[in-house]
Design a protein around this motif. Sequence first.
Motif, mmCIF file in Angstrom:
data_model
loop_
_atom_site.group_PDB
_atom_site.id
_atom_site.type_symbol
_atom_site.label_atom_id
_atom_site.label_comp_id
_atom_site.label_asym_id
_atom_site.label_seq_id
_atom_site.Cartn_x
_atom_site.Cartn_y
_atom_site.Cartn_z
ATOM 1 N N ASN A 1 74.404 33.018 28.666
ATOM 2 C CA ASN A 1 73.409 32.674 29.677
ATOM 3 C C ASN A 1 73.619 31.251 30.179
ATOM 4 O O ASN A 1 73.329 30.941 31.332
ATOM 5 C CB ASN A 1 72.001 32.848 29.109
ATOM 6 C CG ASN A 1 70.929 32.451 30.096
ATOM 7 O OD1 ASN A 1 70.467 31.312 30.079
ATOM 8 N ND2 ASN A 1 70.549 33.377 30.953
ATOM 9 N N GLU B 1 67.192 39.545 29.059
ATOM 10 C CA GLU B 1 68.134 40.270 28.207
ATOM 11 C C GLU B 1 68.346 39.531 26.885
ATOM 12 O O GLU B 1 68.377 40.137 25.817
ATOM 13 C CB GLU B 1 69.479 40.444 28.912
ATOM 14 C CG GLU B 1 69.435 41.389 30.085
ATOM 15 C CD GLU B 1 70.702 41.369 30.905
ATOM 16 O OE1 GLU B 1 71.203 42.468 31.215
ATOM 17 O OE2 GLU B 1 71.199 40.270 31.235
ATOM 18 N N CYS B 2 68.491 38.212 26.964
ATOM 19 C CA CYS B 2 68.735 37.421 25.752
ATOM 20 C C CYS B 2 67.526 37.383 24.830
ATOM 21 O O CYS B 2 67.678 37.236 23.616
ATOM 22 C CB CYS B 2 69.175 36.005 26.119
ATOM 23 S SG CYS B 2 70.813 35.955 26.865
ATOM 24 N N PRO C 1 74.280 37.049 31.235
ATOM 25 C CA PRO C 1 73.055 37.818 30.983
ATOM 26 C C PRO C 1 71.823 37.024 31.403
ATOM 27 O O PRO C 1 71.853 35.793 31.473
ATOM 28 C CB PRO C 1 73.083 38.031 29.461
ATOM 29 C CG PRO C 1 73.930 36.929 28.937
ATOM 30 C CD PRO C 1 74.919 36.598 30.018
ATOM 31 N N ALA D 1 68.047 40.057 22.408
ATOM 32 C CA ALA D 1 69.304 40.041 21.652
ATOM 33 C C ALA D 1 69.066 39.635 20.205
ATOM 34 O O ALA D 1 68.156 38.862 19.902
ATOM 35 C CB ALA D 1 70.296 39.083 22.305
ATOM 36 N N CYS E 1 74.411 35.722 23.286
ATOM 37 C CA CYS E 1 73.787 36.004 24.579
ATOM 38 C C CYS E 1 73.296 34.720 25.232
ATOM 39 O O CYS E 1 73.502 34.493 26.422
ATOM 40 C CB CYS E 1 72.636 36.992 24.396
ATOM 41 S SG CYS E 1 71.943 37.589 25.953
#
Length: 104
Positions: free
Chosen positions: A91, A66-67, A62, A70, A87
């Motif tokens: 990553n 995106e993280c 990810p 999360a 996440c």
Amino acid sequence: RALALIHLLIIISSLCLSGCPDISHLGSECTDNSQCDISWGEYCSLQDCGEHEAIGTCTIKPTQLECSYANSFLVCGCNGAEYPSSCWAANDRQSIKNYGPCEE
């Protein structure tokens, strides 16, 4: 609309003619990150950190964006480092050893 879609497909196709990465192994089985295309952002997502002859799957990591959205729940990565969420471990191309802090 159909003509615009055709033009878009032609543009996308021409971009790939100049060297798109090979993602044919995405989703294939692996036992460590070296069996996935790290340059394309993949890592080997393993169960049990590869112990007990576990087989993982090549997965795209990810993004940081995106993280950032999360949910936070502390996890311990297979490398022994703690991450604020699964996440962030993904990553960093790390599978989860356990949820919560790393045990000593």
